[in-house]
Design an enzyme around this catalytic site. Sequence first.
Site, PDB file in Angstrom:
ATOM      1  CB  ILE A 125      -0.931   0.011   1.228  1.00 35.29           C
ATOM      2  CG1 ILE A 125      -1.908  -1.175   1.159  1.00 35.29           C
ATOM      3  CG2 ILE A 125      -1.690   1.329   1.305  1.00 35.29           C
ATOM      4  CD1 ILE A 125      -2.871  -1.147  -0.010  1.00 35.29           C
ATOM      5  CE  LYS A 126       2.741   4.412  -5.487  1.00 31.43           C
ATOM      6  NZ  LYS A 126       3.475   4.494  -6.765  1.00 31.43           N
ATOM      7  CB  ILE A 127       0.930   5.766   2.534  1.00 29.97           C
ATOM      8  CG1 ILE A 127      -0.104   4.636   2.587  1.00 29.97           C
ATOM      9  CG2 ILE A 127       0.472   6.940   3.387  1.00 29.97           C
ATOM     10  CD1 ILE A 127      -0.232   3.983   3.955  1.00 29.97           C
TER      11      ILE A 127
END
Length: 322
Positions: free
Chosen positions: A135-137
């Site tokens: 999950i890219k944040i």
Amino acid sequence: MTASPSKLAQLRDLSVVVADTGDYDAIKRLKPVDCTTNPTLVKKALDLPVYADLIERELAWGRAHGGEDRNSTINEVADRLTVGVGTMLSELVPGRVSTEVDADLAHDTQATIAKARKFIAMYAERGVSKDKILIKIAATWEGIEAARQLQQEGIDCNLTLIFNRSQALACAEAGVFLISPFVGRILDFFVAKGQTPASIDEDPGVVFVRGVYDEFKRRGSSTVVMGASFRSTAQIEALAGCDRLTISPDLLEKLDADHGDLPRKLSPLNADNAAITPINSDSFATDLAADDMATEKLASGIDTFAKDLEALRKTIADKLAG
């Protein structure tokens, strides 16, 4: 006489090579370990034949679920397309697919957590386990705190838009799986101010990533360092040996065509296991505010991601209306 291996082949012996693209054909051809998807790549996918069935299916879903809340439908179709593209890409790579949380949630910890959980659930419905997804944040304070919670739930995160040491250390202290320091955008800032480095070893983006890598290894941090946002093969070669390097298809092709020697530049140091001192929100904000480059590039990066997402939503809206 046997031809010498390409620099791409040599790089694969030193670092995990990741494709900074969601281009299905490029990934099939270049065979990276990991890949990524984001609103820009999903928008491009709308015009690619390989995704035609997926797109028609999700647009049909959107038309059938239009209702009165049109914006919610558009946003849901965007999510479904993102996960659909990611699902197809997950079948091509042995490793992970990074999937980006909405940039307009970058300063909302709870909303970021909720969207990440939603993406993981949507992938699971399509038969993709969470160990195939990152999950890219965006690495705001709120984003890092969201990642801390998600990591505790077993959801691995890729914290992106890293420009500053405090961002990197806060991610490591939070137990983040992976960080993406942006080499090229750091260089861009200084070049725009007339400060062009005399050599690749003085490139501020290269220097930053080398420093973060060395500090993480010295402290025994398990957080993966993945150099990103490259402007040249020289920057990539200067970071050979970094844990991971995410590289655009055009630069991958250049490395594949070059059969010169590629020496290792980064190696794990002897760890002294000195604990990373926890960083609080005040010291994080103070450090960032004192760093003009990081402040500018983090804000502009989030803004660019948000505009990309809005462009994807507009394209979906037009197609649903068509």
